[in-house]
Design an enzyme around this catalytic site. Structure first.
Site, short mmCIF file in Angstrom:
data_model
loop_
_atom_site.label_atom_id
_atom_site.label_comp_id
_atom_site.label_asym_id
_atom_site.label_seq_id
_atom_site.Cartn_x
_atom_site.Cartn_y
_atom_site.Cartn_z
N TYR A 23 0.80 -1.23 0.00
CA TYR A 23 0.00 0.00 0.00
C TYR A 23 0.83 1.28 0.00
O TYR A 23 0.27 2.38 -0.06
CB TYR A 23 -0.96 -0.01 1.20
CG TYR A 23 -1.95 -1.17 1.14
CD1 TYR A 23 -2.89 -1.25 0.11
CD2 TYR A 23 -1.92 -2.20 2.08
CE1 TYR A 23 -3.77 -2.31 0.03
CE2 TYR A 23 -2.81 -3.26 2.01
CZ TYR A 23 -3.73 -3.31 0.98
OH TYR A 23 -4.61 -4.36 0.89
N HIS A 100 -8.81 1.79 -5.58
CA HIS A 100 -7.97 0.87 -4.81
C HIS A 100 -6.52 1.25 -5.02
O HIS A 100 -6.09 1.42 -6.17
CB HIS A 100 -8.21 -0.58 -5.24
CG HIS A 100 -9.62 -0.99 -5.01
ND1 HIS A 100 -10.11 -1.26 -3.76
CD2 HIS A 100 -10.66 -1.11 -5.87
CE1 HIS A 100 -11.39 -1.55 -3.85
NE2 HIS A 100 -11.75 -1.46 -5.11
C1 DQA Z 1 -7.74 -2.02 -1.05
C2 DQA Z 1 -7.76 -3.44 -1.62
C3 DQA Z 1 -8.63 -4.35 -0.78
O1 DQA Z 1 -8.63 -5.66 -1.32
C4 DQA Z 1 -8.12 -4.42 0.64
O2 DQA Z 1 -8.98 -5.20 1.43
C5 DQA Z 1 -7.90 -3.07 1.23
C6 DQA Z 1 -7.33 -2.01 0.41
C7 DQA Z 1 -6.75 -1.10 -1.80
O3 DQA Z 1 -6.85 0.12 -1.65
O4 DQA Z 1 -5.87 -1.59 -2.50
O5 DQA Z 1 -8.09 -2.88 2.43
O6 DQA Z 1 -9.03 -1.46 -1.17
#
Ligand code: DQA
Length: 142
Positions: A23, A100
């Site tokens: 992330y 995402h």
């Molecule tokens: C997310 C992707 C999701 O699968 C995950 O559960 C998240 C973050 C992303 O920003 O990449 O919490 O939404």
């Protein structure tokens, strides 16, 4: 000035500490700051983050009732599970872009399905924090 609502789901308040290899190193405040800078005079940003499904749903209703018409949502884990969140998105008057940070289609199979995306006008996946800015530009072009 247009108002853009940004809604972030569970665990996103842990950005910066949470799996940075997936992330990134930016905190949620860093991301919001850069989106606000990017918006400049073009839009006012309002933000809400919660780890609780019902709170996210109620916030959508509150914003919708207040007349907000544009939004960015990262439903995080609820993306893949929440019919209730999708129903709130479908029934409100806000046009949301789903964002995402990670590329959900390159990850585990269970992340490949978004329950919520069909209730949004578009989805951005895998562009990191830039995805929020891209979503903002798109919404302002509508
Ligand atoms: C997310 C992707 C999701 O699968 C995950 O559960 C998240 C973050 C992303 O920003 O990449 O919490 O939404």
């Amino acid at each position: 000035m247009k108002k853009i609502a940004i809604l972030n789901g569970p665990n996103l308040h842990r950005l910066g500490k949470r799996e940075p290899e997936i992330y990134g190193n930016l905190t949620l405040d860093d991301i919001l700051g850069s989106v606000k800078d990017h918006a400049g005079e073009r839009a006012e940003i309002v933000h809400y983050q919660s780890n609780h499904e019902g709170d996210l749903i109620e916030q959508i209703h509150t914003w919708s009732d207040a007349g907000i018409s544009l939004g960015i949502i990262n439903p995080a884990g609820f993306t893949h599970t929440s019919v209730a969140l999708r129903d709130a998105l479908s029934s409100c008057s806000i046009r949301f872009v789903e964002v995402h940070l990670s590329h959900i289609y390159q990850r585990e199979d269970f992340r490949h399905n978004s329950v919520t995306a069909p209730a949004c006008v578009a989805q951005i996946s895998g562009m990191g924090a830039h995805g929020y800015k891209a979503a903002l530009d798109y919404l302002l072009s509508l």
